[in-house]
Each structure stands twice: as structure tokens, then as C-alpha cells.
Design an enzyme around this catalytic site. Sequence first.
Site, short mmCIF file in Angstrom:
data_model
loop_
_atom_site.label_atom_id
_atom_site.label_comp_id
_atom_site.label_asym_id
_atom_site.label_seq_id
_atom_site.Cartn_x
_atom_site.Cartn_y
_atom_site.Cartn_z
N GLU A 135 38.59 72.05 59.87
CA GLU A 135 39.51 72.78 58.98
C GLU A 135 40.77 71.95 58.81
O GLU A 135 41.32 71.44 59.78
CB GLU A 135 39.85 74.15 59.57
CG GLU A 135 40.92 74.91 58.79
CD GLU A 135 41.28 76.24 59.44
OE1 GLU A 135 40.41 76.83 60.15
OE2 GLU A 135 42.43 76.71 59.28
N GLU A 140 50.76 75.91 54.76
CA GLU A 140 50.60 77.16 55.51
C GLU A 140 51.89 77.51 56.23
O GLU A 140 52.60 76.64 56.73
CB GLU A 140 49.46 77.04 56.52
CG GLU A 140 49.15 78.33 57.24
CD GLU A 140 47.98 78.21 58.21
OE1 GLU A 140 47.27 79.21 58.42
OE2 GLU A 140 47.79 77.10 58.78
#
Length: 320
Positions: A135, A140
Site C-alpha cells: 500500500e 493522507e
Amino acid sequence: MKIVRSSLALASLVGSALAGGIYTLDECVSGEGFYDSFNFENIIDPTNGRVMYVDRTTAQNLNLTYATSDTFILRADHTTVLNANDTGRNSVRIRSNNQYYQHVVVFDIQHIPEGCGTWPAIWETKESDWPASGEVDILEGVNNVVPNQSTLHTSHNCSMPNNTIQSGTLITTNCDASVAYNVGCAVKLTEDMNSFGPAFNNIGGGWYAMERTLHYIKVWFWERCDPFVPLDVRTGAWIIDTDTWGIPAANFPNNTECDIQSHFGGNNIIINLTFCGDWAGNAAVYNASGCPLDCVTYVDNNPSAFTNAYFEISSMNIYK
């Protein structure tokens, strides 16, 4: 608009120079093209957020997604007061139809979601076998806390060195998702406090780029008015050269403690906005951000606080 161009069509223009940091445009997605290139995930939030991810029809009917010729909006509901029996605040999570291996992705972003309780992300993974195919969190953060955080999450036996050349700050080194509650190996973009939250939106956003090779994964961020934005990034050029982009904000190199090739497979791109959940709703994290009440109570009872909880994306370019 969605334009797909084979890199072979331009190979003759660059000949043997197609090596190293040189890539050609493979997909250009903007406006209505996001509907063609992504599917809407009507799923229960795997991060336990106070959210209900809706399907495409619902999203469009509720005006949670809409597009013009050159921009795509993805947002959450900002009018409904929730009660304890509700699943969560309506929002959107989209996943690319294509999977990507070695590539560069460049996002031209005007606005990102902001507000206490928000957890927006642009990232790549293969959901069906997570974390075996890895990932990459490109953009974010939670609760308006700056700066942006770029992170890798992997299977066992992957760690990053402390002496990487990057402008950001490495805050955790172990990428293994089974360690330390899946914090991953994270880099905060401490060189630019405008990389996330209201500050990002106040400057008109900018460009995020990620390059993934067999030898490293790198993330860059440039502000909208940065005079040093590479010309190929600013113009969405057919051919880019990442070797001219300067020191990355985050740099995750192949090393004796992590083989990038064996830890990363074909990944989809995901864009989503959740609320609270495992990170934004963690009591210590939420309280430290200076947000009021507890996360779920605040999200349930203050829909107008999420008027600015939306992505506005001008384009997504994929290079191979």
C-alpha cells in the site's frame, strides 16, 4: 474527459532515451473521465469510520460527485444530522478500474477535504490481498492536522533506513502492517505545512506525484504557485523525466531490509473520504488535534462543519 495513449505511440520520438526517469503518458483522466476510469465502492469502511460509502447512482443523485469538462468533485454529505442507529455520514470511495505496477501518477488537485473528524486519502493498494501487494499512501491526514503524511504498508520484513535523501521527515521505519497497529513506515512532509488541510486549500492546492519502480517509491508535492514546479508536471506533458524533479518529499528505497519488488504487486488507485475510524477517531489523536467533543458525536451532529469536506481534482495523469 478520459484520454488513453499508448506509450508505444511516442517511442519513436525518444528512441533509446526511454530509460531511467523518462516516462510517456498512458492515461489522462479529468472531469467526466473519472466516472469511466473508477468504480464506486458501496462497502463497509474497512477502517471502521463513521461513514456510509454510497454507489455511483446515489452519489450523483445526492450531488456527492459531479464533474465539469475539467474538474471532478468528490464530497461527503453536509446537511444531515445523524442518530445513533445510522450507519454513518454518506460519502464516496472510488477505486480505479486499472491496476498499476511500475508507473508515475500525477494529481492536479485544487481542494482536499477539511474539518474535524475527516480522514481523506489518495492511495494505492490491492484490496483483495492486502497487505501482500503493498500500500502506498500518497496524500493522507486527519482532523486538519498538518503536514501531509506519505506512508507504505507491507507484509512482513520491510523497513526503511534512517538516512534516506528526502525533504520530508521519516517518523516510523517499519512498514510491516502487522506491527505497531499498522502505522507503517511514514514520512511527514515537514518541509511544507501547506501540503494538507485548510492551508493546502488556501493556496489553491497543487500537484502530488508518485513514482514507483522496482528500486524505490517516491512522492513529490509542489504548491500551486511554486516557481519550481517542473514544466512537464505543470503542463501535463506527454513525456516526463522524474530525474529532473529534484529531491522528493518522501523516498522509500530498496534496501537490505526491504525488497520493493517482492512487497508490491499490481495496485489500484483509491480516492476516499471517511470520518473518525481507526485514525481520525482515535481518542488521543482526535483530542490532540484540538477538535471538540468526541469524534463520532461531532460528526453526527454538525453536518455544516463539512461544507468544505470535498476533493476537487483537475486531472490524474498516469505515465509508464
